[in-house]
Motif scaffolding. Structure first.
Motif, PDB file in Angstrom:
ATOM      1  N   GLU A 182       0.805  -1.101   0.054  1.00  0.00           N
ATOM      2  CA  GLU A 182       0.004   0.223   0.214  1.00  0.00           C
ATOM      3  C   GLU A 182       1.098   1.669  -0.071  1.00  0.00           C
ATOM      4  O   GLU A 182       0.309   2.075  -0.339  1.00  0.00           O
ATOM      5  CB  GLU A 182      -1.049  -0.045   1.241  1.00  0.00           C
ATOM      6  CG  GLU A 182      -2.175   0.926   1.392  1.00  0.00           C
ATOM      7  CD  GLU A 182      -3.108   0.906   2.121  1.00  0.00           C
ATOM      8  OE1 GLU A 182      -3.825   1.584   1.876  1.00  0.00           O
ATOM      9  OE2 GLU A 182      -3.213   0.632   2.917  1.00  0.00           O
ATOM     10  N   GLN A 183       2.299   1.367   0.334  1.00  0.00           N
ATOM     11  CA  GLN A 183       2.632   1.798   0.706  1.00  0.00           C
ATOM     12  C   GLN A 183       3.439   2.590  -0.676  1.00  0.00           C
ATOM     13  O   GLN A 183       3.620   4.245  -1.208  1.00  0.00           O
ATOM     14  CB  GLN A 183       3.986   1.892   1.022  1.00  0.00           C
ATOM     15  CG  GLN A 183       3.653   1.556   2.593  1.00  0.00           C
ATOM     16  CD  GLN A 183       5.248   0.819   3.576  1.00  0.00           C
ATOM     17  OE1 GLN A 183       6.248   1.032   2.538  1.00  0.00           O
ATOM     18  NE2 GLN A 183       5.183   0.412   5.107  1.00  0.00           N
ATOM     19  N   PHE A 184       3.350   1.457  -1.634  1.00  0.00           N
ATOM     20  CA  PHE A 184       3.292   1.791  -3.624  1.00  0.00           C
ATOM     21  C   PHE A 184       2.155   1.997  -3.526  1.00  0.00           C
ATOM     22  O   PHE A 184       2.275   3.372  -5.013  1.00  0.00           O
ATOM     23  CB  PHE A 184       4.295   0.468  -3.612  1.00  0.00           C
ATOM     24  CG  PHE A 184       5.637   0.271  -3.818  1.00  0.00           C
ATOM     25  CD1 PHE A 184       6.820   0.900  -4.835  1.00  0.00           C
ATOM     26  CD2 PHE A 184       6.222  -0.582  -2.955  1.00  0.00           C
ATOM     27  CE1 PHE A 184       8.129   0.768  -5.325  1.00  0.00           C
ATOM     28  CE2 PHE A 184       7.500  -1.019  -2.971  1.00  0.00           C
ATOM     29  CZ  PHE A 184       8.790  -0.047  -4.146  1.00  0.00           C
ATOM     30  N   LEU A 185       1.082   1.663  -3.609  1.00  0.00           N
ATOM     31  CA  LEU A 185       0.031   2.472  -3.790  1.00  0.00           C
ATOM     32  C   LEU A 185      -0.910   3.453  -3.870  1.00  0.00           C
ATOM     33  O   LEU A 185      -1.137   4.698  -4.199  1.00  0.00           O
ATOM     34  CB  LEU A 185      -1.032   1.768  -4.167  1.00  0.00           C
ATOM     35  CG  LEU A 185      -1.581   0.415  -4.419  1.00  0.00           C
ATOM     36  CD1 LEU A 185      -2.627  -0.119  -3.449  1.00  0.00           C
ATOM     37  CD2 LEU A 185      -1.635   0.287  -5.360  1.00  0.00           C
ATOM     38  N   SER A 186      -0.101   4.444  -2.722  1.00  0.00           N
ATOM     39  CA  SER A 186      -0.105   5.440  -2.228  1.00  0.00           C
ATOM     40  C   SER A 186       0.625   6.716  -2.442  1.00  0.00           C
ATOM     41  O   SER A 186       1.466   6.572  -2.431  1.00  0.00           O
ATOM     42  CB  SER A 186      -0.938   5.222  -0.635  1.00  0.00           C
ATOM     43  OG  SER A 186      -1.327   4.791  -0.744  1.00  0.00           O
ATOM     44  N   THR A 187      -0.297   7.921  -2.643  1.00  0.00           N
ATOM     45  CA  THR A 187       0.588   9.383  -3.021  1.00  0.00           C
ATOM     46  C   THR A 187       1.137   9.620  -1.996  1.00  0.00           C
ATOM     47  O   THR A 187       2.418  10.570  -2.144  1.00  0.00           O
ATOM     48  CB  THR A 187      -0.333  10.121  -4.062  1.00  0.00           C
ATOM     49  OG1 THR A 187      -1.677  10.649  -2.984  1.00  0.00           O
ATOM     50  CG2 THR A 187      -1.400   9.809  -5.451  1.00  0.00           C
ATOM     51  N   GLY A 188       1.007   9.722  -0.409  1.00  0.00           N
ATOM     52  CA  GLY A 188       1.644  10.576   0.475  1.00  0.00           C
ATOM     53  C   GLY A 188       2.233   9.389   0.792  1.00  0.00           C
ATOM     54  O   GLY A 188       3.505  10.377   1.363  1.00  0.00           O
ATOM     55  N   SER A 189       2.951   7.862   0.100  1.00  0.00           N
ATOM     56  CA  SER A 189       4.118   7.611   0.684  1.00  0.00           C
ATOM     57  C   SER A 189       4.663   7.453  -0.385  1.00  0.00           C
ATOM     58  O   SER A 189       6.273   6.541  -0.430  1.00  0.00           O
ATOM     59  CB  SER A 189       3.710   6.169   1.510  1.00  0.00           C
ATOM     60  OG  SER A 189       2.689   5.565   0.893  1.00  0.00           O
ATOM     61  N   ASN A 190       4.159   7.199  -1.695  1.00  0.00           N
ATOM     62  CA  ASN A 190       5.239   6.688  -2.496  1.00  0.00           C
ATOM     63  C   ASN A 190       5.585   8.246  -3.707  1.00  0.00           C
ATOM     64  O   ASN A 190       4.379   8.837  -4.485  1.00  0.00           O
ATOM     65  CB  ASN A 190       4.492   5.697  -3.563  1.00  0.00           C
ATOM     66  CG  ASN A 190       5.120   5.554  -5.104  1.00  0.00           C
ATOM     67  OD1 ASN A 190       6.366   5.974  -5.042  1.00  0.00           O
ATOM     68  ND2 ASN A 190       4.696   4.272  -5.437  1.00  0.00           N
ATOM     69  N   GLN A 191       6.891   8.406  -3.967  1.00  0.00           N
ATOM     70  CA  GLN A 191       6.923  10.517  -4.967  1.00  0.00           C
ATOM     71  C   GLN A 191       8.295   9.199  -5.495  1.00  0.00           C
ATOM     72  O   GLN A 191       8.591  11.021  -5.545  1.00  0.00           O
ATOM     73  CB  GLN A 191       7.094  10.725  -3.177  1.00  0.00           C
ATOM     74  CG  GLN A 191       6.105  11.733  -2.411  1.00  0.00           C
ATOM     75  CD  GLN A 191       6.188  12.973  -1.614  1.00  0.00           C
ATOM     76  OE1 GLN A 191       7.013  13.741  -2.148  1.00  0.00           O
ATOM     77  NE2 GLN A 191       5.221  13.440  -1.548  1.00  0.00           N
TER      78      GLN A 191
END
Length: 356
Positions: A182-191
């Motif tokens: 989910e870290q990869f899926l989510s804009t807040g954790s994946n920049q």
């Protein structure tokens, strides 16, 4: 009309009922990630579930995120899990193992040589994790390189193979709760600005590649995935979760997965209404269900199976209690993560309660 007590096909398996035991962290492993001698008894007691999904199990040591959680990487871990699978099968049950890589929400004290946790980007999550010395603040993770991403995916592939070798019926990819997928899926954790970041297509790439790797190893009909849109656990945020999860689920079509497990906890929209029409396989619903609400979901065709958490934790014979309309044991939250038998294997079955 289907009911909770009717058979259902999930992947390659015909299950005896539509009641699924949710994956629940119980912290009964040793420091080497080996499940204790109590674990086979715990799962065997609950084998009347149509399907058990195990607690989260780290596929590689770098994925460990909490004290006393188990892995499936070493020979000792595999041997211990083999005893669990055999105990469940001896009672006529089915069990999938949930593979849980915690990514950035780990802590150096939990990792070999005090290594930094890994994530898609070097973005620190707000919050804390449980370590041997108590709660510790999250740290800034190391951003995974492309080579390291490939190694993590290979770790999931190996874990899936080892799970089947240990006797599990299948695997579930934990892609919820703010963990690495989910870290990869989510804009807040994946920049990231490479093929694993930016667009929703790129952010979903890691999850899809992990699923493909596991499916190629053990068969797609023995692979499930859990998501929990807008759960926001472990400081996970996304700018457009409806777009993110619609795209992801659309990409699952045609993969012949065993199931899609969607657990909702306070989401702002009805993701079941949004996502179920997009998926072409068995759809499992979880999150705060009781017998009545679960039965309604099944009867109305909104779910193929219902997932129960603390009700199964406290009631090893939950299907029998539901069928009899019996009173349920209440879970003791103080022992959810405590080591030992108390609050783990000592919840009485209905027959024992009646004779007390």
């Amino acid at each position: 009309m289907n009911s909770l007590f009717s058979h259902v096909q999930i992947g390659r398996y015909n299950l005896s009922n539509r009641m699924v035991m949710a994956p629940m962290t119980r912290s009964r492993a040793d420091d080497a990630g080996v499940p204790s001698e109590l674990v086979p008894t715990y799962y065997a007691q609950r084998a009347s579930a149509g399907l058990i999904i195990s607690e989260g199990v780290f596929p590689v040591a770098q994925g460990k995120g909490y004290v006393r959680t188990p892995g499936i990487e070493t020979a000792e871990q595999v041997a211990a899990w083999r005893m669990v699978a055999e105990a469940v099968h001896a009672r006529g049950g089915r069990i999938f193992i949930q593979l849980m890589h915690c990514g950035r929400v780990s802590h150096p004290s939990l990792l070999a040589d005090g290594a930094q946790p890994q994530g898609p980007s070097a973005i620190k999550a707000a919050g804390q994790t449980w370590t041997a010395t108590g709660l510790q603040d999250f740290v800034t993770p190391q951003a995974l390189s492309l080579t390291e991403i490939a190694a993590v995916i290979a770790g999931y592939r190996q874990a899936a193979r080892l799970a089947i070798e240990a006797g599990f019926d299948g695997v579930e990819l934990h892609a919820a709760s703010g963990y690495l997928p989910e870290q990869f899926l989510s804009t807040g954790s994946n920049q990231r600005d490479d093929q694993y970041g930016g667009s929703v297509q790129n952010r979903a790439r890691f999850v899809l590649e992990v699923l493909a790797a596991m499916a190629s190893e053990i068969g797609s009909d023995r692979v499930g995935i859990k998501i929990s849109p807008e759960m926001n656990f472990n400081d996970i945020t996304d700018a457009n979760p409806q777009e993110t999860y619609s795209y992801l689920v659309e990409q699952l079509r045609g993969l012949n997965l065993a199931y899609l497990h969607v657990a909702l906890f306070g989401a702002s929209v009805d993701y079941h209404a949004l996502l179920r029409p997009l998926f072409d396989g068995s759809y499992l619903v979880g999150g705060g269900l009781d017998q009545r609400s679960a039965a309604a979901l099944i009867a109305n065709g909104r779910a193929d199976a219902a997932v129960f958490g603390s009700a199964f934790l406290a009631n090893p014979d939950l299907p029998e209690r539901f069928r009899a309309g019996a009173e349920l044991n209440l879970p003791n939250k103080d022992t959810f993560y405590a080591p030992g038998a108390e609050g783990y294997i000592d919840y009485p079955a209905m027959s024992l309660s009646a004779n007390a």
